[in-house]
Scaffold this active site. Structure first.
Site, mmCIF file in Angstrom:
data_model
loop_
_atom_site.group_PDB
_atom_site.id
_atom_site.type_symbol
_atom_site.label_atom_id
_atom_site.label_comp_id
_atom_site.label_asym_id
_atom_site.label_seq_id
_atom_site.Cartn_x
_atom_site.Cartn_y
_atom_site.Cartn_z
ATOM 1 N N ASP A 1 -60.447 19.429 -23.637
ATOM 2 C CA ASP A 1 -59.355 20.390 -22.785
ATOM 3 C C ASP A 1 -59.676 21.584 -22.733
ATOM 4 O OD1 ASP A 1 -58.188 18.008 -22.285
ATOM 5 O OD2 ASP A 1 -56.387 18.431 -23.508
ATOM 6 N N HIS B 1 -61.470 20.336 -27.941
ATOM 7 C CA HIS B 1 -61.199 21.416 -26.800
ATOM 8 C C HIS B 1 -62.725 22.100 -26.820
ATOM 9 C CE1 HIS B 1 -57.085 20.648 -28.187
ATOM 10 N NE2 HIS B 1 -56.939 21.173 -27.040
#
Length: 728
Positions: free
Chosen positions: A102, A255
């Site tokens: 992400d 991430h």
């Protein structure tokens, strides 16, 4: 800035050579700059934040009408197709791991994560934000070329459950435009920010999920959140990504942006070989859904629109970052200036009180000469001369009529005042008129003032007191606005007391006074001759002369008790013309005397202290100060309006403290300060525009002519010298 020929005070003569005005340059360029900045702020604000009102609607409406999360979603797989009734969910097949990332792409961490995945031939699903995509389109293209999957993670990473439907649509549309412009693709895969698992869904967020499903999006949640954003360590991240039940398929959240992701990179280095050794395979969300892919190409018109959008967002983001940095610089300079100015003004006032307690200063022997240059000043010359004749110090008054055609010289002579001599000359400009008056003066000390200025009886005496020190070549008096009626008069009154006179206290202590004002100043004739007398090289002959005196080695002092009342412009048009000339002339003078930066002695001190202060606080900072107002409007429209308003009020409070202290030092009533907030909104903008136009005039090479103000003769001196500095 080139040295120009002498200007004319009055109308051009018949033989004057016309100068091309290039007015278009001075008008068009500010408008273009303003339009560019406003457009940049609008694009950045609208794409990244939306309007401030958008932050409320969705959450309130969804909270009222949102329904509970269906059981098949809450107990189903992490991939949800909410466009069906009932919704469909999907799980990763057995021994299948889907690695999702992400918040990217990030120029530092995305390539390093991609390198690990490519080395082990592992596909990843990257949920990118539109803003990062627009900033780093090459990274998205690299991911697609390497076979990785791209999903949508909104444009600016807001909580969609707290957004209006328009804001949600805007977030999706902008991200799709960014993908189209960056890589020519469109994605129907989305991950909602702040909603990692289906168990975290509530009524409002499920309403958004259902709305996204109706628009054709597949929502990707996760089975396991590694919480790598908290940086628990590479080993902890890797352990959190391993399926809890051996052999079970899983979707893992990691991430590739939003901070230091070095632990995530190291975790992948151990996680991927470990899972492969345990017999796991790696896949994408599209395979989990059973689709060949969830990312497709776009047609050429859409790609062109995307390219335009990416370019606009990139330029806007970069520009706003630069503006933010400049705002920080300006804010720091303004705050530092206020602190330093208040501190030095306080010290200046203490030293003045100490000198007063020490007894009267040594008197300057003999009378002084007063030179009054006049061009078409018939409405005010009488009041000026009467105030000079009433001085409590012996004076000789020389009125130099500079080619007036309104009967100024006749009016001065008709008064029949003792000690007044009227000299008539052809129109040659203010500097030439003053030089003529100095040459006709009978005394070593010469006081100069404008023909619209009214002295108090003690002004001349107070002004010449510092000349008891033989090193002093000039003194600057305390000029005050004598026509304070009306809002414009009050604004200028505040500016004179707070800006000009408070500044002069600071410059006096630092021994680098840049300007002896034309309204009230005194000079030693010997110093004038060494400095080359007054020059018509610039439009600010007072600043030019003061700088020349410093370079000739003379001290310039501030006589705060020598009060003079001058007529300020009575209209915005007149004010514009006056400040335009002042700003342009100040830049001319600073450029003319730039060599003081490398000179020695007192000249070098002025050059290395006075000139930088002048450049930073009278040119650079005012040029950048409009950023405060522009970004305030930006914050009110696109950001937290309450916080923005609080910050602006904080800046105003700092200005108010400076103004109140300056008024106290000058013995002025604080009542006019009610106009300060409005002054910051209206008057300050005019001063910005004046300075901008003056700078553009200098850059264009245009020779600005002298712009005389229309006098009304409405100077009023308060009874008993009201408004004098404390201690007088």
């Amino acid at each position: 800035m080139r040295r120009r020929p002498h200007r004319q005070v009055g109308p051009p003569s018949a033989t004057a050579t016309p100068v091309p005005r290039r007015r278009w340059f001075r008008v068009v360029v500010p408008l273009v700059l303003l339009a560019f900045v406003v457009s940049v702020l609008a694009v950045e604000g609208y794409t990244s934040r939306g309007f401030a009102g958008d932050q409320e609607g969705r959450g309130e409406r969804a909270g009222r009408s949102g329904v509970g999360v269906p059981r098949e979603v809450a107990e189903g797989g992490p991939v949800v197709d909410a466009g069906h009734d009932p919704p469909r969910t999907y799980r990763a097949p057995a021994r299948t791991v889907v690695l999702t990332f992400d918040d990217g792409p990030d120029p530092t961490w995305t390539p390093r994560i991609q390198e690990v995945l490519d080395r082990y031939d592992v596909p990843g699903t990257f949920f990118v934000t539109g803003r990062q995509t627009a900033r780093h389109p090459d990274l998205v293209r690299d991911l697609i070329r390497s076979g990785h999957e791209i999903g949508v993670h909104t444009f600016s990473h807001p909580d969609l459950a707290a957004q209006s439907e328009d804001a949600v649509d805007r977030e999706l549309a902008f991200t799709q435009l960014a993908l189209a412009g960056a890589a020519g693709v469109h994605s129907s895969l989305v991950r909602m920010p702040y909603s990692s698992t289906t168990g975290a869904l509530d009524g409002p967020s499920w309403s958004v999920a259902r709305y996204l499903g109706e628009k054709g999006y597949v929502l990707a949640f996760v089975d396991q959140d590694t919480r790598d954003w908290s940086r628990p360590g590479a080993r902890a991240i890797a352990d959190a990504a391993v399926p809890e039940a051996p052999g079970r398929g899983t979707v893992v959240l990691l991430h590739d942006s939003g901070g230091d992701r070095s632990q995530t990179v190291r975790a992948l280095e151990t996680l991927v070989p470990r899972l492969k050794a345990d017999g796991y395979r790696f896949s994408t969300v599209a395979e989990v859904v059973g689709a060949e892919r969830l990312t497709g190409g776009v047609d050429t018109p859409e790609q062109v629109r995307g390219w335009v959008f990416v370019t606009a967002v990139t330029v806007s983001g970069t520009t706003v970052s630069v503006l933010g940095a400049l705002l920080l610089v300006v804010g720091s300079l303004v705050l530092a200036r206020c602190v330093v100015m208040l501190g030095l003004a306080h010290r200046h006032a203490r030293l003045a009180r100490r000198r007063d307690r020490a007894g009267p200063r040594p008197a300057v022997v003999g009378p002084v000469s007063v030179v009054v240059p006049a061009y078409n000043e018939v409405v005010c010359i009488g009041k000026t001369l009467r105030s000079l004749v009433a001085s409590d110090h012996p004076v000789e008054i020389v009125v130099v009529d500079d080619g007036s055609d309104d009967g100024t010289a006749d009016a001065a002579e008709a008064l029949g005042l003792p000690g007044v001599t009227v000299v008539r000359t052809p129109n040659r400009g203010k500097a030439a008129a003053l030089n003529t008056g100095v040459l006709r003066a009978s005394h070593e000390i010469v006081v100069m003032l404008d023909a619209d200025t009214v002295f108090e009886p003690s002004t001349v005496r107070r002004l010449v007191e510092p000349f008891a020190d033989p090193s002093v070549g000039a003194t600057a008096g305390n000029a005050k606005v004598g026509n304070r009626h009306g809002v414009l008069g009050r604004w200028q009154h505040i500016e004179y007391v707070m800006g000009f006179n408070l500044d002069r206290r600071m410059y006096d202590l630092l021994r680098c006074m840049p300007t002896v004002p034309g309204a009230v100043g005194a000079f030693r004739v010997t110093a004038l001759r060494q400095a080359g007398m007054l020059s018509g090289d610039t439009l600010a002959e007072d600043t030019d002369l003061t700088m020349a005196l410093h370079r000739a080695g003379w001290e310039v002092r501030y006589a705060e008790h020598a009060v003079a009342w001058t007529e300020a412009p009575g209209s915005l048009r007149q004010l514009w013309r006056q400040r335009y000339r002042w700003s342009y002339g100040t830049m001319q003078a600073a450029w003319k005397h730039r060599h003081a930066l490398v000179e020695r002695g007192h000249a070098g001190r002025f050059g290395r202290v006075g000139l930088p202060l002048l450049a930073v606080f009278q040119i650079l900072t005012p040029l950048l100060a409009p950023l405060i107002d522009l970004l305030t409007v930006y914050g009110l429209v696109f950001g937290n309006a309450a916080l923005t308003l609080l910050a602006w009020c904080g800046v105003l409070a700092v200005q108010g403290v400076c103004a109140a202290y300056a008024f106290r030092l000058d013995g002025e009533s604080l009542r006019p300060l009610w106009a300060l907030p409005v002054q910051q909104v209206v008057y300050r903008q005019v001063m910005y525009l004046v300075l901008v136009q003056a700078c553009l005039t200098a850059l264009s090479g245009y020779r600005l002519p002298w712009q005389r103000l229309k006098r009304k003769g409405n100077v009023v001196v308060p009874p008993r010298g009201g408004g004098l500095p404390s201690g007088v």
